[in-house]
Write an enzyme that holds these catalytic residues in place. Structure first.
Site: not given
Ligand code: DX5
Ligand code: ZN
Length: 239
Positions: A46, A192-193
């Protein structure tokens, strides 16, 4: 010589891409080594610039520093990626996803990416992705679908790991799945997320090919076990 990056993801789909943001960054190499034995094929970086997102994370040197057999899935949450996308490709990105909202010319960035060679192995090609924030209408993707291999629905507002899945993403995923199924080319659907053990199955059943999960795997306790559990849940839901 490996298979094409797109074909590897397609063959593994539905599968997970593991976000490294909540890993122990001082031991990142060891942390990532736990993913392969669990069956993970992609590591998700990220990239945040403190402008597109409130926070800043990493840049090309860290993407490059990571030595891994996994595919490097680079999610650029940065303004005007046209200026720096070359550096991420040079750093070994296999998947490069830009945010549709991040620039005036997303199509131009996709065209440029289409001309670039994969730095790990030219035979792999580069998977070009376009992501949309939870508040962005899906229609912005329409004119880009001929020039990308992946579309990503953000299920959280970008900035931090560990946020909760925004429920309206489910309906958006259904609509986008239908749209992609009507195309005459194969475009991967990624979510994603906010993906955890208790919702990864439901997200798989919405038709996601690739599911990003960060804090549910890198929880500081058992990344390998967590990754295994996530992949099992995905496979059960897809069966
Ligand atoms: C959003 C990012 C993500 C996300 C993944 O800010 O693009 O990839 O944070 O993390 P988790 O699975 O903890 O939500
Ligand atoms: Zn991401």
């Amino acid at each position: 010589m490996g298979a094409g990056a797109f074909d590897r993801i397609r063959a593994a789909a539905p599968t997970i891409s593991v976000g490294m943001m909540t890993a122990d960054l001082l031991r990142l190499g060891e942390e990532l080594e736990q993913l392969g034995p669990a069956g993970v094929e992609l590591v998700h970086f990220d990239v945040m610039d403190g402008h597109f997102t409130p926070t800043m994370t990493i840049g090309p040197p860290l993407v490059k520093a990571v030595k891994t057999p996994l595919l490097k899935d680079v999610h650029l949450m940065i303004e005007e990626p046209l200026q720096t996308v070359t550096e991420y490709v040079a750093a070994g990105a296999d998947v490069v996803t830009i945010q549709a909202e991040s620039c005036r010319h997303p199509h131009r960035v996709l065209q440029a990416l289409g001309q670039m060679e994969n730095a790990n192995d030219p035979a792999r090609g580069i998977v070009r992705g376009v992501a949309v924030n939870p508040g962005t209408p899906l229609e912005v993707l329409d004119p880009l679908l001929g020039d990308c291999e992946l579309v990503m629905l953000l299920a959280v507002n970008p900035g931090w790991g560990g946020q909760s899945f925004i429920p309206s993403t489910a309906e958006r995923a259904r609509r986008l799945r239908e749209r992609l199924d009507g195309l005459d080319r194969d475009v991967l659907l990624c979510v994603d997320g906010g993906v955890k053990r208790d919702n990864v199955g439901a997200i798989t059943q919405l038709g996601a090919d690739l599911i990003v999960t960060g804090s549910a795997v890198f929880d500081g306790v058992d990344p390998e076990g967590n990754a295994r559990a996530m992949l099992d849940a995905v496979r059960r839901a897809a069966a």
